[in-house]
Design an enzyme around this catalytic site. Structure first.
Site, PDB file in Angstrom:
ATOM      1  N   LEU A  65       0.835  -1.208   0.000  1.00 33.81           N
ATOM      2  CA  LEU A  65       0.000   0.000   0.000  1.00 33.81           C
ATOM      3  C   LEU A  65       0.866   1.253   0.000  1.00 33.81           C
ATOM      4  O   LEU A  65       2.060   1.196   0.299  1.00 33.81           O
ATOM      5  CB  LEU A  65      -0.898  -0.041   1.247  1.00 33.81           C
ATOM      6  CG  LEU A  65      -1.875  -1.219   1.254  1.00 33.81           C
ATOM      7  CD1 LEU A  65      -2.379  -1.538   2.661  1.00 33.81           C
ATOM      8  CD2 LEU A  65      -3.040  -0.943   0.308  1.00 33.81           C
ATOM      9  N   PRO A  66       0.257   2.424  -0.307  1.00 25.82           N
ATOM     10  CA  PRO A  66       1.085   3.622  -0.481  1.00 25.82           C
ATOM     11  C   PRO A  66       1.826   4.090   0.781  1.00 25.82           C
ATOM     12  O   PRO A  66       3.024   4.351   0.718  1.00 25.82           O
ATOM     13  CB  PRO A  66       0.076   4.687  -0.943  1.00 25.82           C
ATOM     14  CG  PRO A  66      -1.073   3.930  -1.507  1.00 25.82           C
ATOM     15  CD  PRO A  66      -1.134   2.643  -0.744  1.00 25.82           C
ATOM     16  N   THR A  96       6.304   0.615   1.933  1.00 28.87           N
ATOM     17  CA  THR A  96       7.319   1.444   2.599  1.00 28.87           C
ATOM     18  C   THR A  96       6.583   2.465   3.448  1.00 28.87           C
ATOM     19  O   THR A  96       5.880   3.336   2.915  1.00 28.87           O
ATOM     20  CB  THR A  96       8.188   2.192   1.563  1.00 28.87           C
ATOM     21  OG1 THR A  96       8.839   1.228   0.746  1.00 28.87           O
ATOM     22  CG2 THR A  96       9.231   3.051   2.254  1.00 28.87           C
ATOM     23  N   LYS A 171      15.123   0.158   5.261  1.00 28.91           N
ATOM     24  CA  LYS A 171      14.684   0.696   3.957  1.00 28.91           C
ATOM     25  C   LYS A 171      14.914   2.207   3.866  1.00 28.91           C
ATOM     26  O   LYS A 171      15.443   2.708   2.872  1.00 28.91           O
ATOM     27  CB  LYS A 171      13.194   0.363   3.775  1.00 28.91           C
ATOM     28  CG  LYS A 171      12.476   1.089   2.673  1.00 28.91           C
ATOM     29  CD  LYS A 171      12.806   0.543   1.309  1.00 28.91           C
ATOM     30  CE  LYS A 171      12.147   1.406   0.236  1.00 28.91           C
ATOM     31  NZ  LYS A 171      12.555   1.025  -1.104  1.00 28.91           N
ATOM     32  N   LYS A 246       9.120  10.986  -0.640  1.00 29.65           N
ATOM     33  CA  LYS A 246       8.418  10.361   0.497  1.00 29.65           C
ATOM     34  C   LYS A 246       9.423   9.654   1.415  1.00 29.65           C
ATOM     35  O   LYS A 246       9.403   9.826   2.641  1.00 29.65           O
ATOM     36  CB  LYS A 246       7.389   9.363  -0.044  1.00 29.65           C
ATOM     37  CG  LYS A 246       6.743   8.489   1.016  1.00 29.65           C
ATOM     38  CD  LYS A 246       5.950   7.344   0.390  1.00 29.65           C
ATOM     39  CE  LYS A 246       6.003   6.118   1.266  1.00 29.65           C
ATOM     40  NZ  LYS A 246       5.434   4.925   0.681  1.00 29.65           N
TER      41      LYS A 246
HETATM   42  P1  NAD Z   1       0.707   2.454  -6.242  1.00 27.22           P
HETATM   43  O1  NAD Z   1       0.094   3.739  -5.870  1.00 27.22           O
HETATM   44  O2  NAD Z   1       0.924   2.111  -7.680  1.00 27.22           O
HETATM   45  O3  NAD Z   1      -0.160   1.233  -5.597  1.00 27.22           O
HETATM   46  C1  NAD Z   1      -0.803   1.281  -4.378  1.00 27.22           C
HETATM   47  C2  NAD Z   1      -2.146   0.587  -4.538  1.00 27.22           C
HETATM   48  O4  NAD Z   1      -2.787   0.499  -3.269  1.00 27.22           O
HETATM   49  C3  NAD Z   1      -3.113   1.332  -5.468  1.00 27.22           C
HETATM   50  O5  NAD Z   1      -3.496   0.470  -6.519  1.00 27.22           O
HETATM   51  C4  NAD Z   1      -4.272   1.708  -4.551  1.00 27.22           C
HETATM   52  O6  NAD Z   1      -5.522   1.678  -5.216  1.00 27.22           O
HETATM   53  C5  NAD Z   1      -4.175   0.640  -3.501  1.00 27.22           C
HETATM   54  N1  NAD Z   1      -4.834   1.000  -2.231  1.00 27.22           N
HETATM   55  C6  NAD Z   1      -4.751   2.127  -1.513  1.00 27.22           C
HETATM   56  N2  NAD Z   1      -5.495   2.046  -0.399  1.00 27.22           N
HETATM   57  C7  NAD Z   1      -6.075   0.813  -0.421  1.00 27.22           C
HETATM   58  C8  NAD Z   1      -6.960   0.132   0.452  1.00 27.22           C
HETATM   59  N3  NAD Z   1      -7.425   0.697   1.565  1.00 27.22           N
HETATM   60  N4  NAD Z   1      -7.334  -1.110   0.124  1.00 27.22           N
HETATM   61  C9  NAD Z   1      -6.890  -1.701  -1.017  1.00 27.22           C
HETATM   62  N5  NAD Z   1      -6.048  -1.098  -1.885  1.00 27.22           N
HETATM   63  C10 NAD Z   1      -5.651   0.143  -1.585  1.00 27.22           C
HETATM   64  O7  NAD Z   1       2.088   2.373  -5.436  1.00 27.22           O
HETATM   65  P2  NAD Z   1       3.334   1.396  -5.714  1.00 27.22           P
HETATM   66  O8  NAD Z   1       4.295   2.041  -6.647  1.00 27.22           O
HETATM   67  O9  NAD Z   1       2.816   0.033  -6.017  1.00 27.22           O
HETATM   68  O10 NAD Z   1       4.012   1.407  -4.265  1.00 27.22           O
HETATM   69  C11 NAD Z   1       3.495   0.658  -3.179  1.00 27.22           C
HETATM   70  C12 NAD Z   1       4.488   0.732  -2.037  1.00 27.22           C
HETATM   71  O11 NAD Z   1       5.762   0.229  -2.473  1.00 27.22           O
HETATM   72  C13 NAD Z   1       4.728   2.155  -1.526  1.00 27.22           C
HETATM   73  O12 NAD Z   1       4.821   2.129  -0.144  1.00 27.22           O
HETATM   74  C14 NAD Z   1       6.077   2.525  -2.179  1.00 27.22           C
HETATM   75  O13 NAD Z   1       6.795   3.480  -1.414  1.00 27.22           O
HETATM   76  C15 NAD Z   1       6.777   1.184  -2.198  1.00 27.22           C
HETATM   77  N6  NAD Z   1       7.820   1.043  -3.230  1.00 27.22           N
HETATM   78  C16 NAD Z   1       7.601   1.468  -4.502  1.00 27.22           C
HETATM   79  C17 NAD Z   1       8.613   1.313  -5.461  1.00 27.22           C
HETATM   80  C18 NAD Z   1       8.418   1.767  -6.888  1.00 27.22           C
HETATM   81  O14 NAD Z   1       9.385   1.805  -7.636  1.00 27.22           O
HETATM   82  N7  NAD Z   1       7.184   2.097  -7.307  1.00 27.22           N
HETATM   83  C19 NAD Z   1       9.830   0.708  -5.112  1.00 27.22           C
HETATM   84  C20 NAD Z   1      10.012   0.248  -3.806  1.00 27.22           C
HETATM   85  C21 NAD Z   1       8.985   0.417  -2.873  1.00 27.22           C
END
Ligand code: NAD
Length: 303
Positions: A65-66, A96, A171, A246
Site C-alpha cells: 500500500l502507499p 514502505t 529501507k 516520500k
Molecule cells: P501504487 O500507488 O501504484 O499502488 C498502491 C495501490 O494500493 C493502489 O493500486 C491503490 O488503489 C491501492 N490501495 C490504496 N489504499 C487501499 C486500500 N485501503 N485497500 C486496497 N487497496 C488500496 O504504489 P506502488 O508504486 O505500487 O508502491 C506501493 C508501495 O511500495 C509504496 O509504499 C512505495 O513506497 C513502495 N515502493 C515502490 C517502489 C516503486 O518503484 N514504485 C519501489 C520500492 C517500494
C-alpha cells in the site's frame, strides 16, 4: 498451494501478486481500483470486490500500500485484517511506511495473536514484475521463518533486519543513501561536462575509480553509458521523484525523532522537494540531473 490475500495491486503489488499466482498459490487479490483488480485477474489471480472476501480463509495476508495511514486502516480498522483474519494467519506488509506505524501495526497484530513482519522492498517495478526484489524484514524470528518462503517467490534476497519496524528502518536508511548518492553522481557528471570531459569517458573512469557507486554504474543519470537506465527514456520511472521524496521525508522524521545527525539527507530532501514542486514529481528520481546541469528549463517538465 497456499491461500494468500493480496491487498494493494498497484505498480508494485500487481507484479508481486502475479508472481505468487504463477508459483501456484491461490491469490485472492483486492484493490480499491477496479482496473487493478481486473489486471490481477488477467495475470492469474482471483480478484475479489471486497477486502473481507480476500481475508476470509486466507493463510497468509500480503499488503503493498502507499503509506502508513493506508496500512494502519487496512490492518487496524473495523472490518480490517486484524479483526477478520483467521487464527494462525501470517501477516506480511511490504509497503514502505514510517517506522512508528510499522511498529504500531506489528504490536496490534501480536496482541491479537498473529505473527507479522514488515518487509519493505528495494527494486522498482521491473524487479516486482521479474520476482527479483530485495526484502528487508522486521519481526520475530518465527514470523520471519514463515514469511521467507513466500517472500523468496517475489525476490532475489530476503534479509532479516531485526524486530518489528526494523525492515522499515533499513529501507529508509538505504533510500536516504541512494538519494544522496544520486545527487552526488549528478553533480560530478555536470561538473565533468562543464570541464569539457566526454560523459562516457568520465563514466568509464569513475566507474573504475573510487567514485564508483550504484547510482553511477547501474542507474547512470546521464543518457548513454547504461542503456537500461531511465535517463535513456526521458527519465520515465523507474522510481519516481515523489516516491524518493516520500522516503527522504520518512528518513528525516526518523532522524529527528531519534536524535541522528543527517545533514546530507536533509539537503537531499530539500533538493527533491524543490524538484517535485517545479513539476517533476512523476519523473524518475535520476532526472534531478536536469536540475543540477542547468537543462531543466529546456526539458518541458516544469509547470
Ligand atoms: P501504487 O500507488 O501504484 O499502488 C498502491 C495501490 O494500493 C493502489 O493500486 C491503490 O488503489 C491501492 N490501495 C490504496 N489504499 C487501499 C486500500 N485501503 N485497500 C486496497 N487497496 C488500496 O504504489 P506502488 O508504486 O505500487 O508502491 C506501493 C508501495 O511500495 C509504496 O509504499 C512505495 O513506497 C513502495 N515502493 C515502490 C517502489 C516503486 O518503484 N514504485 C519501489 C520500492 C517500494
Amino acid at each position: 498451494m497456499t491461500a494468500i490475500a493480496f491487498i494493494g495491486l498497484g505498480n508494485m503489488g500487481g507484479g508481486m501478486a502475479a508472481n505468487l499466482a504463477k508459483a501456484g498459490h491461490d491469490v485472492r487479490a483486492f484493490d480499491l481500483s477496479e482496473a487493478a483488480r481486473k489486471k490481477a485477474g488477467e495475470q492469474g489471480c482471483n480478484p475479489v470486490d471486497r477486502m473481507e472476501d480476500a481475508i476470509s480463509g486466507a493463510e497468509v495476508v500480503v499488503s503493498m500500500l502507499p503509506a502508513g495511514k493506508h496500512v494502519r486502516s487496512v490492518y487496524e480498522n473495523e472490518g480490517g485484517v486484524i479483526e477478520l483474519a483467521g487464527e494462525g494467519t501470517l501477516l506480511i506488509d511490504c509497503s514502505t511506511i514510517d517506522v512508528q506505524s510499522a511498529r504500531a501495526v506489528g504490536e496490534a497484530a501480536a496482541k491479537a495473536g498473529f505473527l507479522m513482519v514488515d518487509a519493505p522492498v528495494s527494486g522498482g517495478v521491473a524487479a516486482a514484475d521479474g520476482g527479483t526484489l530485495t526484502f528487508m524484514v522486521g519481526g520475530p524470528e518465527e514470523a520471519f521463518g514463515k514469511a521467507e518462503p513466500i517472500l523468496d517467490i517475489m525476490g532475489k534476497a530476503v534479509i532479516r533486519a531485526g524486530e518489528s519496524g526494523a525492515g522499515q528502518a533499513a529501507k529508509i536508511c538505504n533510500n536516504m543513501l541512494l538519494g544522496i548518492s544520486m545527487i552526488g553522481t549528478c553533480e560530478a557528471i555536470a561538473l565533468a561536462k562543464k570541464l569539457g570531459l566526454d560523459p562516457q569517458n568520465f563514466f568509464d573512469i569513475a566507474s573504475q575509480a573510487s567514485g564508483q557507486c550504484w547510482s553511477l554504474t547501474a542507474y547512470c543519470p546521464e543518457p548513454g553509458p547504461v542503456p537500461a537506465a531511465p535517463s535513456n527514456r526521458d527519465y520515465n520511472p523507474g522510481f519516481a521523484v515523489a516516491m524518493m521524496l516520500k522516503d527522504l521525508k520518512l528518513a528525516q522524521e526518523a532522524a529527528s525523532a531519534n536524535g541522528a545527525s543527517t545533514p546530507m539527507g536533509a539537503q537531499a530532501e530539500a533538493l527533491y522537494a524543490m524538484f517535485d514542486a517545479l513539476g517533476a514529481g512523476n519523473k524518475d528520481f535520476s532526472g534531478i540531473m536536469k536540475l543540477l546541469d542547468g537543462s531543466l528549463s529546456e526539458s518541458g517538465w516544469t509547470r
